[in-house]
Design an enzyme around this catalytic site. Structure first.
Site, mmCIF file in Angstrom:
data_model
loop_
_atom_site.group_PDB
_atom_site.id
_atom_site.type_symbol
_atom_site.label_atom_id
_atom_site.label_comp_id
_atom_site.label_asym_id
_atom_site.label_seq_id
_atom_site.Cartn_x
_atom_site.Cartn_y
_atom_site.Cartn_z
ATOM 1 N N HIS A 47 0.843 -1.194 0.000
ATOM 2 C CA HIS A 47 0.000 0.000 0.000
ATOM 3 C C HIS A 47 0.880 1.246 0.000
ATOM 4 O O HIS A 47 2.036 1.212 0.442
ATOM 5 C CB HIS A 47 -0.888 0.025 1.240
ATOM 6 C CG HIS A 47 -2.030 -0.933 1.198
ATOM 7 N ND1 HIS A 47 -3.177 -0.737 1.907
ATOM 8 C CD2 HIS A 47 -2.193 -2.106 0.530
ATOM 9 C CE1 HIS A 47 -4.013 -1.734 1.696
ATOM 10 N NE2 HIS A 47 -3.436 -2.591 0.860
ATOM 11 N N GLU A 49 0.800 3.901 1.882
ATOM 12 C CA GLU A 49 1.243 4.331 3.212
ATOM 13 C C GLU A 49 2.429 3.507 3.695
ATOM 14 O O GLU A 49 3.371 4.063 4.276
ATOM 15 C CB GLU A 49 0.102 4.199 4.236
ATOM 16 C CG GLU A 49 -1.093 5.073 3.944
ATOM 17 C CD GLU A 49 -2.192 4.353 3.192
ATOM 18 O OE1 GLU A 49 -3.371 4.642 3.470
ATOM 19 O OE2 GLU A 49 -1.892 3.509 2.315
ATOM 20 N N CYS A 77 -6.554 2.072 5.560
ATOM 21 C CA CYS A 77 -7.177 0.801 5.933
ATOM 22 C C CYS A 77 -6.654 0.388 7.313
ATOM 23 O O CYS A 77 -5.756 1.033 7.864
ATOM 24 C CB CYS A 77 -6.852 -0.258 4.879
ATOM 25 S SG CYS A 77 -5.128 -0.826 4.937
ATOM 26 N N CYS A 80 -2.752 -0.118 7.388
ATOM 27 C CA CYS A 80 -2.001 1.139 7.316
ATOM 28 C C CYS A 80 -2.183 1.966 8.589
ATOM 29 O O CYS A 80 -1.243 2.605 9.061
ATOM 30 C CB CYS A 80 -2.403 1.916 6.073
ATOM 31 S SG CYS A 80 -1.910 1.042 4.553
#
Length: 143
Positions: A47, A49, A77, A80
């Protein structure tokens, strides 16, 4: 947020969900950049992040990113949000809300739980632009 949006657009151009993220230090310098790369890396943890936090930790020479701000185009999410908590990032800024997995209040607010650390969260920054990138990407995918 403009720098994160530019990264989101790069992700979309590579066939990835358009999410971009930057980590900014207390002096206002971008020390971490990330964009979604789950498809390219065949990695559920790739991801934006996570990528930005890893780069920022390397630049800072520490796993603690105290004094930093994480700016991301889409509400984090749970994974993260956990990384943000573990990195001790005191400020989170996000653009569009994520109705299916958002962990800053859309589905759950992990930052309001009693983890001993609670970042300040500012949502909706350039919300329309961030959401438009996502909408355009998924419309194109449906064609």
């Amino acid at each position: 947020m403009r720098a994160a949006l530019a990264l989101a657009r790069q992700a979309a151009a590579e066939g990835e969900t358009p999410v971009g993220c930057v980590v900014v230090d207390a002096a206002g310098r971008v020390i971490g950049r990330g964009r979604n790369r789950r498809e390219a890396r065949h990695d559920a943890t790739a991801h934006a992040e996570i990528e930005a936090i890893r780069e920022a930790c390397e630049a800072a020479g520490d796993w603690r990113l105290e004094g930093c701000t994480l700016v991301v185009t889409l509400e984090p999410c749970p994974m993260c949000a956990g990384a943000i908590l573990n990195a001790r990032i005191p400020t989170v800024v996000y653009g569009a809300r994520e109705a299916r997995s958002g962990s800053c209040g859309s589905v759950v607010d992990l930052f309001s739980e009693n983890y001993g650390f609670r970042p300040r969260v500012y949502g909706g920054v350039l919300r329309d632009e961030c959401a438009a990138e996502l909408r355009a990407f998924f419309e194109k995918m449906r064609e």
